[in-house]
Design a protein around this motif. Structure first.
Motif, short mmCIF file in Angstrom:
data_model
loop_
_atom_site.label_atom_id
_atom_site.label_comp_id
_atom_site.label_asym_id
_atom_site.label_seq_id
_atom_site.Cartn_x
_atom_site.Cartn_y
_atom_site.Cartn_z
N GLY A 50 0.85 -1.23 -0.23
CA GLY A 50 -0.20 0.04 -0.10
C GLY A 50 0.93 1.24 0.04
O GLY A 50 1.44 1.42 0.82
N ARG A 51 0.71 2.03 -0.97
CA ARG A 51 1.54 3.09 -1.11
C ARG A 51 0.97 4.48 -1.24
O ARG A 51 -0.17 4.86 -1.86
N ASP A 52 1.05 5.39 -0.44
CA ASP A 52 0.75 6.67 -0.25
C ASP A 52 0.68 7.44 -1.43
O ASP A 52 1.77 7.61 -1.88
N TYR A 53 -0.34 8.15 -2.02
CA TYR A 53 -0.33 8.72 -2.95
C TYR A 53 -0.54 10.08 -2.81
O TYR A 53 -0.50 11.19 -3.85
N THR A 54 -0.61 10.64 -1.61
CA THR A 54 -0.82 12.18 -1.07
C THR A 54 0.57 12.91 -0.98
O THR A 54 0.52 13.98 -0.89
N GLY A 55 1.45 11.81 -0.39
CA GLY A 55 2.91 12.67 -0.10
C GLY A 55 2.64 13.20 1.37
O GLY A 55 3.70 13.78 1.82
N THR A 56 1.51 13.04 1.99
CA THR A 56 1.46 13.52 3.56
C THR A 56 1.59 12.55 4.55
O THR A 56 1.48 13.03 5.58
N SER A 57 1.81 11.13 4.17
CA SER A 57 1.59 10.14 5.12
C SER A 57 3.18 10.30 5.83
O SER A 57 4.20 10.27 5.19
N ASN A 58 3.15 9.70 7.05
CA ASN A 58 4.72 9.43 7.74
C ASN A 58 5.39 8.26 6.99
O ASN A 58 6.49 8.09 6.92
N ARG A 59 4.35 7.32 6.65
CA ARG A 59 4.99 6.14 6.25
C ARG A 59 4.51 6.01 4.52
O ARG A 59 3.32 5.86 4.30
N LYS A 60 5.44 6.08 3.81
CA LYS A 60 5.11 6.11 2.25
C LYS A 60 4.63 4.84 1.92
O LYS A 60 3.80 4.79 1.11
N VAL A 61 5.11 3.64 2.24
CA VAL A 61 4.75 2.29 2.13
C VAL A 61 4.24 1.69 3.20
O VAL A 61 5.13 1.53 4.01
N ILE A 62 3.41 0.59 3.02
CA ILE A 62 2.90 -0.25 3.98
C ILE A 62 2.97 -1.67 3.23
O ILE A 62 2.06 -1.55 2.36
N ASN A 63 3.61 -2.47 3.70
CA ASN A 63 3.71 -4.12 3.12
C ASN A 63 2.94 -4.80 4.20
O ASN A 63 2.65 -4.51 5.32
N ALA A 64 2.65 -5.86 3.46
CA ALA A 64 1.80 -6.81 4.11
C ALA A 64 2.93 -7.48 5.30
O ALA A 64 4.18 -7.23 5.10
N LYS A 65 2.35 -8.23 6.19
CA LYS A 65 3.33 -8.71 7.31
C LYS A 65 3.98 -10.03 6.86
O LYS A 65 5.07 -10.32 7.56
N THR A 66 3.73 -10.61 5.80
CA THR A 66 4.38 -11.65 5.21
C THR A 66 5.96 -11.31 4.85
O THR A 66 6.00 -10.20 4.14
N SER A 67 6.78 -12.05 4.93
CA SER A 67 8.30 -11.77 4.68
C SER A 67 8.41 -11.76 3.19
O SER A 67 8.01 -12.74 2.51
N LYS A 68 8.86 -10.64 2.60
CA LYS A 68 9.12 -10.46 1.17
C LYS A 68 10.19 -11.65 0.70
O LYS A 68 10.10 -11.72 -0.41
N THR A 69 10.83 -12.16 1.48
CA THR A 69 12.11 -12.98 1.04
C THR A 69 11.20 -14.58 0.70
O THR A 69 11.68 -15.25 0.08
N ASP A 70 10.09 -14.72 1.29
CA ASP A 70 9.04 -15.88 0.96
C ASP A 70 8.24 -15.98 -0.26
O ASP A 70 7.84 -16.87 -0.52
N ILE A 71 8.15 -14.85 -0.68
CA ILE A 71 7.03 -14.82 -1.85
C ILE A 71 7.77 -14.41 -3.34
O ILE A 71 8.99 -13.77 -3.12
N ILE A 72 7.12 -14.59 -4.21
CA ILE A 72 7.59 -14.10 -5.61
C ILE A 72 6.35 -13.35 -5.96
O ILE A 72 5.27 -13.77 -6.42
N PHE A 73 6.63 -12.15 -5.94
CA PHE A 73 5.41 -11.14 -6.29
C PHE A 73 4.94 -11.59 -7.65
O PHE A 73 5.44 -11.62 -8.56
N ASN A 74 3.57 -11.73 -7.38
CA ASN A 74 2.60 -12.08 -8.85
C ASN A 74 3.19 -13.12 -9.63
O ASN A 74 3.28 -13.09 -10.90
N GLU A 75 3.68 -14.24 -8.96
CA GLU A 75 4.15 -15.13 -9.51
C GLU A 75 3.39 -15.83 -10.66
O GLU A 75 3.96 -16.19 -11.75
N SER A 76 2.12 -15.75 -10.22
CA SER A 76 0.81 -16.12 -11.45
C SER A 76 1.28 -15.51 -12.56
O SER A 76 0.82 -16.16 -13.86
N LYS A 77 1.87 -14.54 -12.82
CA LYS A 77 1.81 -13.83 -13.92
C LYS A 77 3.10 -13.93 -14.68
O LYS A 77 3.18 -13.40 -15.85
N ILE A 78 3.83 -14.44 -14.06
CA ILE A 78 5.47 -14.72 -14.95
C ILE A 78 5.35 -15.78 -15.87
O ILE A 78 4.95 -16.88 -15.93
#
Length: 169
Positions: free
Chosen positions: A27-55
């Motif tokens: 989830g990425r802020d599009y207003t530029g006003t948030s303290n956190r520009k990006v919020i990610n899921a709690k799953t570790s990014k090392t354990d997934i392949i983003f949009n693997e079904s589309k590759i």
């Protein structure tokens, strides 16, 4: 709205595993006003392949930094950052499933990271099939697309090159 105000004013981009099951989101802020520009899921990014079904593992695969770069770059996989190592599920998948070239297309400020990933992947079954895409100063794939459209992305990808040992930083 309600109790989930942290997600307000964000573009949420989902990721699906090889079975089309939701496995991650960004989830990425599009207003530029948030303290956190990006919020990610709690799953570790090392354990997934983003949009693997589309590759398409039989076509050239391009590694990019984030989902917005992924949206504008054909057959790409976002690293969800600037790094890749042997602990990532993606690392094993590239060696086991990739049947064509691997292109590394990171932001212009990440050239050292791109070279490091190049060295990591350019061995064994992938040796000679790994390339780096140079990004003009101040640009990333999504900005190239914004200013030059799909032709700008395709021109950048056509300039993919191997690097030699003297370029390693």
């Amino acid at each position: 709205s309600g109790k989930n105000k942290q997600y307000r004013n964000r573009i949420v981009i989902p990721s699906y595993d090889r079975y089309d099951v939701l496995n991650y989101w960004v989830g990425r802020d599009y207003t530029g006003t948030s303290n956190r520009k990006v919020i990610n899921a709690k799953t570790s990014k090392t354990d997934i392949i983003f949009n693997e079904s589309k590759i398409n593992w039989y076509e050239p695969i391009t590694l990019v930094e984030g989902p917005f770069d992924h949206i504008v770059t054909p057959n790409s996989i976002p690293l969800l950052g600037k790094s890749l190592n042997e602990e990532y599920a993606l690392y094993d998948a590239l060696f086991e499933r990739s049947r064509s070239d691997i292109r590394i297309f990171l932001d212009d400020d990440a050239i050292k990271n791109a070279y490091k990933i190049y060295r990591l992947l350019n061995k064994g079954k992938l040796e000679g099939r790994v390339y780096v895409v140079d990004t003009p100063n101040g640009y990333d794939p999504s900005l190239i697309f914004q200013e030059y459209g799909k032709d700008g992305i395709l021109n950048a990808l056509c300039g993919a090159r191997r690097i030699n040992e003297f370029e390693y930083i």
